[in-house]
Write an enzyme that holds these catalytic residues in place. Structure first.
Site, PDB file in Angstrom:
ATOM      1  N   GLU B  50       1.028  -0.919  -0.300  1.00  0.00           N
ATOM      2  CA  GLU B  50      -0.071  -0.104  -0.031  1.00  0.00           C
ATOM      3  C   GLU B  50       0.538   1.181  -0.248  1.00  0.00           C
ATOM      4  O   GLU B  50       0.393   2.261  -0.577  1.00  0.00           O
ATOM      5  CB  GLU B  50      -1.227   0.436   1.484  1.00  0.00           C
ATOM      6  CG  GLU B  50      -2.319  -0.579   1.158  1.00  0.00           C
ATOM      7  CD  GLU B  50      -2.108  -2.685   1.549  1.00  0.00           C
ATOM      8  OE1 GLU B  50      -0.325  -2.378   1.802  1.00  0.00           O
ATOM      9  OE2 GLU B  50      -2.862  -3.033   1.965  1.00  0.00           O
ATOM     10  N   PHE B 112     -11.253  -7.391  14.417  1.00  0.00           N
ATOM     11  CA  PHE B 112     -10.209  -7.798  12.980  1.00  0.00           C
ATOM     12  C   PHE B 112     -10.018  -7.171  12.347  1.00  0.00           C
ATOM     13  O   PHE B 112     -10.728  -5.989  12.183  1.00  0.00           O
ATOM     14  CB  PHE B 112     -10.275  -9.091  12.472  1.00  0.00           C
ATOM     15  CG  PHE B 112      -9.481 -10.049  11.443  1.00  0.00           C
ATOM     16  CD1 PHE B 112      -8.254 -10.214  11.757  1.00  0.00           C
ATOM     17  CD2 PHE B 112      -9.961  -9.747   9.833  1.00  0.00           C
ATOM     18  CE1 PHE B 112      -7.347 -10.118  11.172  1.00  0.00           C
ATOM     19  CE2 PHE B 112      -8.603 -10.264   9.009  1.00  0.00           C
ATOM     20  CZ  PHE B 112      -7.036 -10.381  10.393  1.00  0.00           C
ATOM     21  N   GLN B 113      -8.676  -6.569  12.101  1.00  0.00           N
ATOM     22  CA  GLN B 113      -7.959  -5.404  11.050  1.00  0.00           C
ATOM     23  C   GLN B 113      -8.324  -4.522  11.184  1.00  0.00           C
ATOM     24  O   GLN B 113      -9.205  -3.238  10.368  1.00  0.00           O
ATOM     25  CB  GLN B 113      -8.697  -5.916   9.584  1.00  0.00           C
ATOM     26  CG  GLN B 113      -7.322  -6.758   9.455  1.00  0.00           C
ATOM     27  CD  GLN B 113      -7.144  -7.076   7.514  1.00  0.00           C
ATOM     28  OE1 GLN B 113      -7.999  -6.958   7.335  1.00  0.00           O
ATOM     29  NE2 GLN B 113      -6.163  -7.744   7.478  1.00  0.00           N
ATOM     30  N   LYS B 162     -17.382  -1.451   6.183  1.00  0.00           N
ATOM     31  CA  LYS B 162     -17.790  -1.719   5.076  1.00  0.00           C
ATOM     32  C   LYS B 162     -19.508  -2.196   5.152  1.00  0.00           C
ATOM     33  O   LYS B 162     -19.746  -2.043   3.634  1.00  0.00           O
ATOM     34  CB  LYS B 162     -17.519  -3.685   5.533  1.00  0.00           C
ATOM     35  CG  LYS B 162     -17.194  -4.151   4.748  1.00  0.00           C
ATOM     36  CD  LYS B 162     -17.036  -6.191   5.122  1.00  0.00           C
ATOM     37  CE  LYS B 162     -17.660  -7.506   3.777  1.00  0.00           C
ATOM     38  NZ  LYS B 162     -16.899  -8.480   4.294  1.00  0.00           N
ATOM     39  N   MET B 473      24.207   9.203   1.740  1.00  0.00           N
ATOM     40  CA  MET B 473      23.969  10.016   2.266  1.00  0.00           C
ATOM     41  C   MET B 473      24.580  10.508   3.960  1.00  0.00           C
ATOM     42  O   MET B 473      25.866  11.298   4.725  1.00  0.00           O
ATOM     43  CB  MET B 473      22.849  11.020   2.161  1.00  0.00           C
ATOM     44  CG  MET B 473      22.845  12.202   2.600  1.00  0.00           C
ATOM     45  SD  MET B 473      23.779  13.584   1.574  1.00  0.00           S
ATOM     46  CE  MET B 473      22.501  14.053   0.453  1.00  0.00           C
TER      47      MET B 473
END
Lengths: 167, 572
Positions: B50, B112-113, B162, B473
């Site tokens: 993502e 969940f999630q 959802k 760097m």
């Protein structure tokens, strides 16, 4: 720059999360909020919030601009510290009051134009409204009797006369 | 007719002119993905992580000027977007991030999630919404796009549970937003503009324009050029302002700041008037705030009032959209000549040129040479997307950008791994442009999984990995400020050519200067993505350099020394 107490008044949309967004901005700037008071305003769906914060004028101005520009629901924020303003706070004080001390306490309450709002055998509950220094003075006098519980609303403030905080 | 929440979302995205989303499916967004086949005009590009979706949307937005859109499921999907959202926030990139949330009845129950993504992204979004009814989706989308693209642009997140995707509601796309607290100042104050014009006309011998990304966002490229030419004022840019003024122009003096040109930094230190346009006085650009432009009065033009006076003192603040401020300003500015000042800058440029004779005559392969050859072969007609670190600075310094948004990089957040997914978004947004991703071996390994996306979606990005076998760097800072105590900067990497081959991408390894040009030409002649690994001098440093915390005038020039090649090189 010297750090001084500032009174900021904000007009905001009454939506969930607005206060969280504002307070989060103070936190990011490492500002300590001394008091915060939220309530409805003269317009439906808008709240008015009074913040008291400690900081240098430039830091407070930066936070004011951040609140105005970065929190979408904030309509206006004004620093009214240097204006002619009315400041009020309300405190509820529960104090030990055996019969021997009762009359002295009632005298003090009268002098301050405070009010006794609850009485029991052992305790008195006092309500006082006014600027913070008035409340502080009353607390100083009541301390020797034993303060059981204290709740304060934090400052609310308004500019005097025809001025409104949006100006 | 009633539509589902998912359908309302798709319809609303189409109303906002969205044609592509970068995203990743998951449990709670399944009702939305299930709806996608009904909307073929919405192209969904499946990324491999993502974070890649957020960076791709960011790259797409910077290159096209349109709002980039990314999409993720709840929980880990949403948190994986966070770095990309913060990146867009710091660089003022218009983006809308859409996340799924657990069903309404589960919110707040550690389902969940489930994560509180509106809470998590509160300080890194311009605004965010948790939409609790299907009937509110259209209004949220309308407002999200309006907020993302107007004023100072930024990312906006919309979190949708959802069951709200499944719920049915009437679809009416609102004509107006309802945001009483949001009124960005667009027009500059006429009195302030007049004051600025007077200062430019009458009160300076050594004026200097510093242009930032605000010029590109506002589309004020021509107005900036007109101002500089009319009043004969040299122009330098910030890192993100690169391309806002043509770098091949005689009045262009490169970039200021930590790795800016010496002459740009000297000019800031000597100028008697600085006109800062669409930039936010970032510490990497200004270095020591209270010694920035010590001899100058400062005119600061920006759309965000909170940027005025935040870091650096200002004499004439002008809040407004850059283009809308410059148009009336130009009308008041008189034609002028600053011959002596320009001659001074030219003398400085001669004294400390960006391309030193050492770089020109090096026998080992130098990264600067690679960047410069990409410039020559593309004739500058390319969009360069750089990573973060040395590769980024060389890409900024050794390619001359003449168009706004032709150099795309993570400035504010400094996100290593931005380059590959962002270049993917750039190429999707500008399919007819040549897109070069210039990466370091460190940053590339952070997001190289997106090579699979390039292949699956046929995205023809050309990739140049400047492989110096270390986190360059950081190694440079260890060399200069930590007594060469090289802790955890040498890093191994896979055989990048074999890796590309495993993904089905043609690739070459180049380790001598002679091989550079043919390799770049081969990449350009090949359809689709192409990867070149350039094995470059490992101890090469980025110069000039302003040591952190020092004034810009303390800029260090490249020391006269030979380049040493490390004995234990980690590259294959």
């Amino acid at each position: 720059m010297v750090s001084t107490k500032h009174t900021l008044v904000a007009l905001v949309e009454d939506k969930p999360g607005v206060l969280n967004r504002m307070v989060s901005l103070f936190r990011r700037r490492n500002f300590n909020i001394e008091s915060i008071a939220v309530g409805s305003s003269e317009m439906s769906n808008f709240s008015r919030i009074t913040f008291v914060v400690d900081g240098s004028p430039t830091m407070v101005e930066q936070v004011r601009k951040q609140l105005m520009g970065k929190v979408v629901e904030v309509v206006k924020v004004t620093d009214i510290t240097d204006k002619n303003i009315v400041i009020r706070e309300l405190a509820l004080i529960k104090i030990k009051a055996p019969s021997s001390a009762r009359s002295e306490i009632i005298q003090i309450v009268d002098i301050f134009h405070a009010e006794i709002v609850d009485v029991t055998q052992e305790y008195l509950t006092i309500e006082i409204t006014g600027p913070e220094d008035k409340i502080e003075s009353l607390l100083d006098l009541l301390k020797p009797f034993g303060i059981k519980e204290l709740a304060r609303t934090g400052r609310i403030a308004m500019t005097c006369g025809t001025l409104v905080d949006e100006e | 007719m009633k539509l589902t929440g998912a359908q309302i979302l798709c319809e609303s995205l189409l109303k906002e002119g969205v044609d592509v989303l970068f995203g990743y499916p998951g449990g709670v967004v399944l009702p939305l993905f299930d709806t996608f086949p009904q909307y073929p005009a919405l192209r969904h590009i499946l990324v491999r992580h993502e974070q890649g979706a957020a960076h791709a949307a960011d790259g797409y937005a910077r290159a096209t000027g349109k709002v980039g859109v990314c999409l993720a499921t709840s929980g880990p999907g949403a948190t994986n977007l966070v770095t990309g959202i913060a990146n867009a926030h710091l660089d003022s990139v218009p983006m809308v991030a859409i996340t799924g949330q657990v069903a309404r009845s589960f919110i707040g129950k550690d389902a969940f999630q489930e994560v509180d993504i509106t809470g998590i992204t509160l300080p890194i979004t311009k605004h965010n919404f948790l939409v609790m009814e299907a009937g509110q989706i259209a209004q949220a989308v309308k407002e999200a796009f309006y907020l993302a693209r107007s004023g100072r642009p930024g990312p906006v997140l919309i979190d949708i549970p959802k069951d709200v995707f499944i719920e049915q509601a009437e679809f009416n796309y609102p004509a107006k937003v309802n945001l009483p607290g949001y009124n960005p100042t667009v027009q500059g104050h006429p009195a302030q503009i007049k004051k600025a014009a007077e200062m430019i006309n009458n009160a300076c011998q050594k004026p200097l324009i510093i242009a930032g990304r605000g010029v590109a966002i506002s589309g004020a490229f021509n107005e900036l050029k007109q101002l500089a030419e009319t009043a004969h004022i040299p122009v330098i840019t910030t890192l993100l302002g690169i391309g806002c003024f043509p770098e091949s122009h005689t009045l262009s003096y490169g970039m200021l700041g930590m790795h800016g040109t010496a002459y740009a930094n000297w000019a800031v230190s000597d100028a008697d008037l600085v006109i800062a346009i669409g930039m936010r006085m970032d510490d990497r650009a200004t270095s020591k705030f209270n010694e920035f432009a010590p001899a100058a009065r400062i005119i600061h033009i920006d759309i965000d009032p909170a940027e005025i006076g935040k870091n650096v003192r200002v004499d004439v603040p002008i809040v407004g959209d850059i283009k809308k401020v410059l148009i009336p300003l130009i009308k008041l500015v008189k034609s002028n000549q600053h011959v002596e000042w320009i001659a001074q800058l030219d003398a400085w440029r001669k004294k400390a040129p960006m391309v030193s004779s050492r770089i020109k005559n090096s026998k080992v392969l130098l990264p600067q040479y690679v960047v410069h050859k990409i410039y020559e072969i593309t004739r500058g007609n390319a969009i360069v997307v750089a990573g973060v670190g040395q590769n980024q600075m060389w890409a900024a310094q050794h390619f001359w950008y003449d168009q706004p948004n032709s150099f795309i990089t993570s400035g504010g957040l400094g996100t290593m791994g931005y380059e590959l997914p962002a270049s993917m978004g750039v190429k999707v947004g500008c399919p007819d442009e040549t897109v070069w991703c210039i990466a370091g071996d460190g940053g590339f390994q952070m997001t190289l999984h997106e090579l699979a996306t390039l292949v699956q979606d046929k995205i023809g990005v050309k990739i140049a990995i400047l492989n110096n076998g270390c986190l360059g760097m950081v190694r440079q800072w260890q060399e200069l400020f930590y007594q060469k105590n090289y802790v955890d900067t040498p890093l191994s990497c896979p055989d990048f050519v074999k890796l590309a081959d495993a993904y089905g991408i043609p690739a070459l390894r180049v380790s001598t200067s002679q091989q550079v040009v043919p390799a770049i030409k081969k990449a350009m002649a090949t359809d689709g993505p192409f990867l070149i690994e350039f094995v470059v001098a490992p101890e090469e440093n980025v110069y000039p350099m302003v040591p952190p915390g020092e004034a810009l005038s303390k800029v260090l020039l490249e020391p006269e020394k030979e380049v040493h090649v490390w004995s234990q090189q980690n590259t294959p």
